[in-house]
Design a protein around this motif. Sequence first.
Motif, PDB file in Angstrom:
ATOM      1  N   GLU A 314       0.821  -1.208   0.000  1.00  0.00           N
ATOM      2  CA  GLU A 314       0.000   0.000   0.000  1.00  0.00           C
ATOM      3  C   GLU A 314       0.857   1.261   0.000  1.00  0.00           C
ATOM      4  O   GLU A 314       0.490   2.275  -0.586  1.00  0.00           O
ATOM      5  N   THR A 323      -5.899  -1.789  -0.717  1.00  0.00           N
ATOM      6  CA  THR A 323      -6.550  -1.498   0.565  1.00  0.00           C
ATOM      7  C   THR A 323      -7.710  -2.451   0.804  1.00  0.00           C
ATOM      8  O   THR A 323      -7.929  -2.917   1.938  1.00  0.00           O
ATOM      9  N   ARG A 326      -6.254  -5.606   1.945  1.00  0.00           N
ATOM     10  CA  ARG A 326      -5.727  -5.463   3.307  1.00  0.00           C
ATOM     11  C   ARG A 326      -6.854  -5.522   4.332  1.00  0.00           C
ATOM     12  O   ARG A 326      -6.673  -6.032   5.449  1.00  0.00           O
ATOM     13  N   LEU A 342     -11.916  -0.117   7.812  1.00  0.00           N
ATOM     14  CA  LEU A 342     -10.952   0.186   6.750  1.00  0.00           C
ATOM     15  C   LEU A 342     -11.671   0.327   5.404  1.00  0.00           C
ATOM     16  O   LEU A 342     -11.330   1.209   4.597  1.00  0.00           O
TER      17      LEU A 342
END
Length: 404
Positions: A314, A323, A326, A342
């Motif tokens: 990232e 992202t 992740r 997130l």
Amino acid sequence: MTAPDFEGLLRELTPQVLGTLVRRYDRFEGCEDAVQEAVLAAAVQWPEEGVPDNPRGWLVTVASRRLVDRIRSDHARREREHATTAAEVPPEDVPDTDDTLVLLFLCCHPALTAASQTALTLRAVGGLTTAEIARAFLVPEATMAARISRAKQRIRAAGSSFALPEGAEREERLRVVLHVLYLIFNEGYTASSGSELHRTDLAQEAVRLARIVHAQLPEDSEVTGLLALMLLTHARRAARTTATGDLVPLAEQDRTSWDRPLLDEGTALAKAALAGPALGPYQLQAAIAATHADAATADRTDWAQVHALYLILERIAPNPMVTLNRAVALAELNGPRAGLDLLATLDADRRLADHHRLLSVRAHLLERSGDRAAAYDHYRRAAKATASLAEQRFLDARARRLQP
């Protein structure tokens, strides 16, 4: 030699022959057409008459003669007399140099769009017919033919020479080549539309081309990383669908059906790539894929390592999909609410607005958090947002489990 063997040999020789002709005649468009005609002639004659002792020389000779015929038909016989002489060179004098890498650089010329680069690479280097490429990307053959023709015209207009660029330009063009191969592989591994989840022929072609680049640039860590990523990902293909073609998510796959030789080769390459002087996105993605490959079962995945690698990725190559991935790893570490928080940071990113992957990941995390109604809604929205029928069936099935 069997039909698949003939096809494999012709796929391997096509870019080598085209490279030889372009270097000799400096006519990319005409050379590409002549090589396709020679390959077609070989596909008809070789099964009946046998493969010649020098198949590459045979193709060069036939393609050269076809090109000279085209030149003559353009009323340029006098100016092209040297081409006629070159066409009569016996196969034994065909140079041994392999210009496949140079040809890849030419097909990925910066004057072209990504779609044109991909189509031209599959046509000129992959040896696929225009009809095959059109079927792979679900567009009419005439549309694909026009796209490829325009790409060749733009290369000619740009005045690009048939040689490897130097210095910073070479590095930049190589990244474009790798990105095009990455796009081809991704379309083969998870088709963006259509009834099938994957198109194995496209994925295998991307792997073959990545092997060619790696053979010529074995010290480039990003080239090694891309090949490793493809092998580690492609190794799962047999476990990704049921017998009826339904999608099986990674956590539910039968890992004993993963291709162990490909996993071993990919893991070794991933480790070699990480030993390079600098980190790039393909090296890190390969390391993530290798971490998944190391886990005998889904619940033994080292999610802390996966999350750490996504954090690094990232930072060096910011991308909303990174992202998104992740968030999945973070949810495995700290629970679904952490992943959802997130994901919330991506809501303002227009690149992911109503994207089916964002919707489906949010649905999965909502389901895990106990919000069945919201998960049902997001699964339904995700199913409507994808053009892949296999993904639609999977997401609809997930929604039906939660239907009020």
